[in-house]
Design a protein around this motif. Structure first.
Motif, PDB file in Angstrom:
ATOM      1  N   GLY A 160       0.846  -1.299  -0.078  1.00 12.57           N
ATOM      2  CA  GLY A 160      -0.083   0.007  -0.109  1.00 12.57           C
ATOM      3  C   GLY A 160       0.768   1.257  -0.084  1.00 12.57           C
ATOM      4  O   GLY A 160       2.127   1.388  -0.104  1.00 12.57           O
ATOM      5  N   THR A 161       0.223   2.420  -0.011  1.00 12.72           N
ATOM      6  CA  THR A 161       1.040   3.600   0.224  1.00 12.72           C
ATOM      7  C   THR A 161       0.604   4.235   1.478  1.00 12.72           C
ATOM      8  O   THR A 161      -0.603   4.201   1.985  1.00 12.72           O
ATOM      9  CB  THR A 161       0.236   4.699  -1.085  1.00 12.72           C
ATOM     10  OG1 THR A 161       0.291   3.870  -2.488  1.00 12.72           O
ATOM     11  CG2 THR A 161       0.865   5.951  -1.124  1.00 12.72           C
ATOM     12  N   LYS A 162       1.637   5.046   1.891  1.00 15.72           N
ATOM     13  CA  LYS A 162       1.474   5.765   3.010  1.00 15.72           C
ATOM     14  C   LYS A 162       0.368   6.762   2.980  1.00 15.72           C
ATOM     15  O   LYS A 162       0.174   7.412   1.951  1.00 15.72           O
ATOM     16  CB  LYS A 162       2.804   6.625   3.531  1.00 15.72           C
ATOM     17  CG  LYS A 162       2.787   6.933   4.844  1.00 15.72           C
ATOM     18  CD  LYS A 162       4.301   7.157   5.313  1.00 15.72           C
ATOM     19  CE  LYS A 162       4.855   8.632   4.741  1.00 15.72           C
ATOM     20  NZ  LYS A 162       6.067   8.985   5.422  1.00 15.72           N
ATOM     21  N   ILE A 163      -0.479   6.926   4.282  1.00 23.28           N
ATOM     22  CA  ILE A 163      -1.846   7.633   3.929  1.00 23.28           C
ATOM     23  C   ILE A 163      -1.710   9.056   3.543  1.00 23.28           C
ATOM     24  O   ILE A 163      -2.446   9.680   2.729  1.00 23.28           O
ATOM     25  CB  ILE A 163      -2.308   7.375   5.301  1.00 23.28           C
ATOM     26  CG1 ILE A 163      -3.860   7.988   5.216  1.00 23.28           C
ATOM     27  CG2 ILE A 163      -1.870   8.198   6.240  1.00 23.28           C
ATOM     28  CD1 ILE A 163      -4.687   7.640   6.294  1.00 23.28           C
ATOM     29  N   THR A 164      -0.557   9.775   3.806  1.00 25.58           N
ATOM     30  CA  THR A 164      -0.370  11.276   3.432  1.00 25.58           C
ATOM     31  C   THR A 164       0.091  11.239   2.073  1.00 25.58           C
ATOM     32  O   THR A 164       0.229  12.200   1.696  1.00 25.58           O
ATOM     33  CB  THR A 164       0.607  11.796   4.469  1.00 25.58           C
ATOM     34  OG1 THR A 164       1.910  10.915   4.745  1.00 25.58           O
ATOM     35  CG2 THR A 164       0.260  11.915   5.911  1.00 25.58           C
ATOM     36  N   GLU A 165       0.508  10.278   1.540  1.00 24.49           N
ATOM     37  CA  GLU A 165       0.980  10.211   0.119  1.00 24.49           C
ATOM     38  C   GLU A 165      -0.153   9.819  -0.859  1.00 24.49           C
ATOM     39  O   GLU A 165      -0.050   9.622  -2.118  1.00 24.49           O
ATOM     40  CB  GLU A 165       2.189   9.305  -0.145  1.00 24.49           C
ATOM     41  CG  GLU A 165       3.357  10.034   0.530  1.00 24.49           C
ATOM     42  CD  GLU A 165       4.475   8.977   0.592  1.00 24.49           C
ATOM     43  OE1 GLU A 165       4.659   7.876  -0.200  1.00 24.49           O
ATOM     44  OE2 GLU A 165       5.521   9.272   1.186  1.00 24.49           O
ATOM     45  N   ALA A 166      -1.286   9.296  -0.343  1.00 24.09           N
ATOM     46  CA  ALA A 166      -2.423   8.596  -1.198  1.00 24.09           C
ATOM     47  C   ALA A 166      -3.277   9.942  -1.592  1.00 24.09           C
ATOM     48  O   ALA A 166      -4.426  10.283  -0.962  1.00 24.09           O
ATOM     49  CB  ALA A 166      -3.352   7.724  -0.239  1.00 24.09           C
ATOM     50  N   THR A 167      -2.948  10.529  -2.414  1.00 24.70           N
ATOM     51  CA  THR A 167      -3.536  11.575  -3.344  1.00 24.70           C
ATOM     52  C   THR A 167      -4.388  11.391  -4.299  1.00 24.70           C
ATOM     53  O   THR A 167      -4.618  10.281  -4.821  1.00 24.70           O
ATOM     54  CB  THR A 167      -2.468  12.687  -3.490  1.00 24.70           C
ATOM     55  OG1 THR A 167      -1.654  12.107  -4.664  1.00 24.70           O
ATOM     56  CG2 THR A 167      -1.456  13.192  -2.117  1.00 24.70           C
ATOM     57  N   TYR A 168      -5.130  12.495  -4.478  1.00 17.83           N
ATOM     58  CA  TYR A 168      -5.900  12.206  -5.663  1.00 17.83           C
ATOM     59  C   TYR A 168      -5.110  12.075  -7.117  1.00 17.83           C
ATOM     60  O   TYR A 168      -5.792  11.435  -7.787  1.00 17.83           O
ATOM     61  CB  TYR A 168      -6.678  13.733  -5.877  1.00 17.83           C
ATOM     62  CG  TYR A 168      -7.884  13.838  -4.993  1.00 17.83           C
ATOM     63  CD1 TYR A 168      -9.155  12.875  -4.986  1.00 17.83           C
ATOM     64  CD2 TYR A 168      -8.035  14.926  -4.032  1.00 17.83           C
ATOM     65  CE1 TYR A 168     -10.255  12.971  -4.066  1.00 17.83           C
ATOM     66  CE2 TYR A 168      -9.075  15.075  -3.228  1.00 17.83           C
ATOM     67  CZ  TYR A 168     -10.183  14.232  -3.291  1.00 17.83           C
ATOM     68  OH  TYR A 168     -11.150  14.399  -2.168  1.00 17.83           O
ATOM     69  N   GLU A 169      -3.978  12.765  -7.355  1.00 17.93           N
ATOM     70  CA  GLU A 169      -3.447  12.558  -8.366  1.00 17.93           C
ATOM     71  C   GLU A 169      -2.812  11.111  -8.624  1.00 17.93           C
ATOM     72  O   GLU A 169      -2.690  10.924  -9.754  1.00 17.93           O
ATOM     73  CB  GLU A 169      -1.899  13.432  -8.224  1.00 17.93           C
ATOM     74  CG  GLU A 169      -2.290  15.153  -8.308  1.00 17.93           C
ATOM     75  CD  GLU A 169      -2.779  15.575  -6.946  1.00 17.93           C
ATOM     76  OE1 GLU A 169      -2.813  14.725  -5.932  1.00 17.93           O
ATOM     77  OE2 GLU A 169      -3.332  16.704  -7.020  1.00 17.93           O
ATOM     78  N   LYS A 170      -2.742  10.451  -7.621  1.00 19.68           N
ATOM     79  CA  LYS A 170      -2.334   8.771  -7.619  1.00 19.68           C
ATOM     80  C   LYS A 170      -3.487   8.114  -7.729  1.00 19.68           C
ATOM     81  O   LYS A 170      -3.394   6.929  -7.591  1.00 19.68           O
ATOM     82  CB  LYS A 170      -1.547   8.743  -6.253  1.00 19.68           C
ATOM     83  CG  LYS A 170      -0.275   9.277  -6.279  1.00 19.68           C
ATOM     84  CD  LYS A 170       0.879   8.831  -5.269  1.00 19.68           C
ATOM     85  CE  LYS A 170       2.193   9.537  -5.213  1.00 19.68           C
ATOM     86  NZ  LYS A 170       2.846   9.277  -4.101  1.00 19.68           N
ATOM     87  N   GLY A 171      -4.781   8.554  -7.680  1.00 19.20           N
ATOM     88  CA  GLY A 171      -5.878   7.641  -8.112  1.00 19.20           C
ATOM     89  C   GLY A 171      -6.571   7.317  -6.612  1.00 19.20           C
ATOM     90  O   GLY A 171      -7.530   6.790  -6.955  1.00 19.20           O
ATOM     91  N   TYR A 172      -6.541   8.109  -5.574  1.00 15.76           N
ATOM     92  CA  TYR A 172      -7.135   7.920  -4.456  1.00 15.76           C
ATOM     93  C   TYR A 172      -8.144   8.980  -3.994  1.00 15.76           C
ATOM     94  O   TYR A 172      -7.993   9.950  -4.274  1.00 15.76           O
ATOM     95  CB  TYR A 172      -5.995   7.758  -2.958  1.00 15.76           C
ATOM     96  CG  TYR A 172      -5.005   6.698  -3.262  1.00 15.76           C
ATOM     97  CD1 TYR A 172      -5.181   5.417  -2.631  1.00 15.76           C
ATOM     98  CD2 TYR A 172      -3.837   6.851  -4.023  1.00 15.76           C
ATOM     99  CE1 TYR A 172      -4.147   4.226  -2.783  1.00 15.76           C
ATOM    100  CE2 TYR A 172      -2.802   6.021  -3.778  1.00 15.76           C
ATOM    101  CZ  TYR A 172      -3.031   4.699  -3.390  1.00 15.76           C
ATOM    102  OH  TYR A 172      -2.048   3.792  -3.424  1.00 15.76           O
ATOM    103  N   ASP A 173      -9.023   8.351  -3.400  1.00 12.00           N
ATOM    104  CA  ASP A 173     -10.224   9.307  -2.872  1.00 12.00           C
ATOM    105  C   ASP A 173      -9.986  10.033  -1.555  1.00 12.00           C
ATOM    106  O   ASP A 173     -10.215   9.029  -0.554  1.00 12.00           O
ATOM    107  CB  ASP A 173     -11.568   8.652  -2.673  1.00 12.00           C
ATOM    108  CG  ASP A 173     -12.851   9.493  -2.611  1.00 12.00           C
ATOM    109  OD1 ASP A 173     -12.502  10.414  -1.976  1.00 12.00           O
ATOM    110  OD2 ASP A 173     -14.047   9.211  -3.251  1.00 12.00           O
ATOM    111  N   GLN A 174      -9.359  11.086  -1.211  1.00 10.50           N
ATOM    112  CA  GLN A 174      -8.833  11.468  -0.083  1.00 10.50           C
ATOM    113  C   GLN A 174      -9.847  11.496   0.720  1.00 10.50           C
ATOM    114  O   GLN A 174      -9.561  11.249   2.229  1.00 10.50           O
ATOM    115  CB  GLN A 174      -7.984  12.909  -0.291  1.00 10.50           C
ATOM    116  CG  GLN A 174      -6.647  12.669  -1.022  1.00 10.50           C
ATOM    117  CD  GLN A 174      -6.008  14.021  -1.448  1.00 10.50           C
ATOM    118  OE1 GLN A 174      -5.322  13.990  -2.528  1.00 10.50           O
ATOM    119  NE2 GLN A 174      -5.818  14.757  -0.274  1.00 10.50           N
ATOM    120  N   GLU A 175     -11.099  12.036   0.568  1.00 11.15           N
ATOM    121  CA  GLU A 175     -11.992  12.329   1.761  1.00 11.15           C
ATOM    122  C   GLU A 175     -12.594  10.790   2.054  1.00 11.15           C
ATOM    123  O   GLU A 175     -12.721  10.613   3.208  1.00 11.15           O
ATOM    124  CB  GLU A 175     -13.102  12.958   0.934  1.00 11.15           C
ATOM    125  CG  GLU A 175     -12.781  14.401   0.852  1.00 11.15           C
ATOM    126  CD  GLU A 175     -14.209  15.363   0.550  1.00 11.15           C
ATOM    127  OE1 GLU A 175     -15.076  14.980   0.468  1.00 11.15           O
ATOM    128  OE2 GLU A 175     -13.940  16.551   0.559  1.00 11.15           O
TER     129      GLU A 175
END
Length: 553
Positions: free
Chosen positions: A245-260
């Motif tokens: 997985g990706t560290k939570i602070t690096e899970a951004t919209y740009e990387k395909g994650y839904d931050q909210e």
């Protein structure tokens, strides 16, 4: 034994020299250990020119694993230490080199009683990460699962036990000679941290914590925990599934994650641990939280956990309710229910300070209030009044701050109070649930019945001890001094009474003898009575003078 003593003496010198080097020489002088300091080291830059907080951090890093971990544990105590010190403690780094593969292999094979070639299909000799307590290697099980293997450092338990023993000696010595050390109850704080550290270095505890969190989160399908392989784990070795997985602070919209969505799932999972179960991850910083491609949450590193009893959870609900309604009396009631306020506290002053804190948040919209910060402020006020904050509550405050910090970082639009509120309602509903009252009454009835059942036996044992003269009474030093003074007063008064009675009897005898004897006798011709009266009078005056001189009449 001699080798152990030499090790202790050498470590004593290292600690004292480091204290002096980083500008804390006054402490060394105050406890009378200046002569044990090694020769002063020369450096281009004087470390004493740095801030106190930075020097504390550098001191702990230089002294090694025990002190680094104690500093990291201390960073959870915002109720005791100022924020600038906490910031430095949070920045403590395990700047330690990895230990050789040969040592790791030896520990693995000794702990699991199997050659490493039979334990794993493959084992990466280069560690993935190294820290003060242990290091992590990637490996593959014979069945094909990718795992990470955490191996404890060689001799780390002996190092920690030595350091803790020396620290306890130094703190006990400091309590005798330095006033502020006893005032801040540093020895109690040390014991709290030492117990937490001893638990953390036992990987069996971490495995049990992970399994318990996993079981209680079965209703949270979006929060995952690594699989613990107990057959490949022990007190010094912990094998778990590898996290992808990706560290939570690096899970951004740009990387395909839904931050909210990520923020909501993370906060909901943590608040369920805290408010619903009372057993929670004690160190939810970004390095311990990962996000999958499906926006699910994975937690790792379970060496530090918090525990809240049912009564504590319900008192916490009352506290949150009081904070939300800005009602000082409810907050006071919650503090009493948590056993934070003791009898010696000036309750009127505490109420005034809490009321001042309430005014601080009065005009702030509820959605903008940080619950973690409010709880920390509350504990800070309680600490100013020498209230005793349980360590799990301070860990709770730290965890709440960490959750809010991560949520505000990845999804600033989310109001944390909206996620907490359902759990608050749940706790309040649970608090007034008739079934809970029934269970509590049943438990108290059972305890009362047990007390009554054992009363005759306890009473009989007490009477037997009284008859045998074996009854023990605990008396403090202050009470002993008062008792000695009272005994002195009683004995002096008794001596005074005896002398006075003797004097009266002699005078009475003289009077009666003189009245009954008409003729002179041999006895009356000898001045024995006059001599006796004189001696008795002198003794009487001397005893009176001695008693009054002692000041204990």
């Amino acid at each position: 034994m001699l080798k152990k003593r030499m090790r202790y003496l050498s470590r004593y010198q290292d600690i004292i020299t480091a204290l002096y080097h980083y500008g804390f020489g006054q402490i060394v002088r105050d406890i009378g250990l200046l002569e044990r300091r090694k020769p002063k080291r020369s450096k281009k830059k004087k470390d004493t020119d740095l801030s106190v907080a930075k020097r504390i951090r550098l001191l702990l890093e230089e002294l090694g694993p025990t002190f680094i971990k104690l500093g990291q544990l201390a960073s959870t105590r915002a109720d005791l230490f100022p924020q600038h010190v906490l910031n430095e403690l949070e920045a403590l780094q395990d700047n330690v080199p990895s230990f050789p593969y040969e040592d790791a292999k030896e520990i693995l094979e000794q702990e699991l009683d199997t050659p490493i070639e039979q334990l794993f299909r493959s084992f990466n000799k280069e560690p993935l990460a190294a820290a003060s307590i242990g290091q992590v290697h990637e490996a593959e099980l014979p069945t094909g699962e990718s795992v990470v293997v955490k191996i404890r450092r060689p001799h780390i338990q002996r190092i920690i036990e030595t350091d803790l023993a020396i620290l306890e000696d130094l703190l006990l010595l400091a309590e005798e000679r330095v006033t502020w050390v006893k005032k801040f109850r540093l020895i109690d704080l040390f014991h709290e941290f030492a117990n937490a550290l001893k638990e953390e270095i036992n990987y069996k505890n971490e495995a049990q914590n992970a399994e318990r969190l996993k079981r209680q989160s079965k209703n949270q399908p979006t929060m995952y925990f690594p699989v613990i392989y107990s057959a490949y784990s022990s007190m010094k070795v912990l094998t778990m599934s590898k996290v992808e997985g990706t560290k939570i602070t690096e899970a951004t919209y740009e990387k395909g994650y839904d931050q909210e969505l990520v923020a909501e799932r993370f906060a909901t999972g943590m608040f369920e641990q805290i408010f619903a179960h009372g057993f929670f991850h004690g160190d939810p910083h970004p390095g311990n939280i990962f996000v999958t491609k499906n926006n699910d949450i994975i937690l790792i590193d379970f060496g530090m956990v918090g525990r809240l009893s049912d009564d504590m959870r319900h008192s916490l609900a009352l506290l949150v309710q009081g904070l939300k309604s800005r009602h000082t009396d409810r907050v006071m009631k919650a503090l009493f229910a948590m056993d934070i306020v003791h009898e010696g506290v000036d309750q009127a002053r505490l109420h005034d300070d809490l009321d001042y804190l309430r005014l601080k948040y009065y005009d702030v919209p509820m959605a903008e209030i940080s619950i973690g910060e409010a709880v920390q402020d509350l504990f800070a006020v309680a600490n100013q009044h020498d209230c005793l904050i349980p360590p799990d509550l301070t860990m709770l405050g730290k965890a709440l701050l960490a959750v809010e910090s991560i949520v505000s970082h990845i999804a600033p639009s989310i109001a944390i109070i909206d996620i907490v509120e359902p759990f608050g309602r749940m706790l309040i509903k649970e608090r007034y649930d008739p079934r809970r009252f029934a269970r509590k009454m049943q438990k108290e009835s059972q305890e009362s019945f047990e007390t009554i059942r054992l009363l005759p036996k306890d009473l009989s044992q007490t009477l037997k001890e009284i008859r045998d003269g074996k009854l023990k009474v605990s008396i403090s030093i202050g009470e002993i001094k008062d008792l000695i003074k009272k005994v002195d007063r009683i004995s002096n008064k008794l001596a005074f009474s005896v002398v006075l009675l003797s004097f009266s009897i002699i005078m009475t005898g003289v009077i009666i003898g003189g009245s009954l004897t008409a003729e002179p006798t041999i006895l009356l011709q000898i001045p024995a009575i006059e001599v006796g009266l004189t001696i008795t009078s002198l003794m009487f005056l001397w005893i009176i003078w001695a008693i009054f001189r002692s000041g204990r009449f």
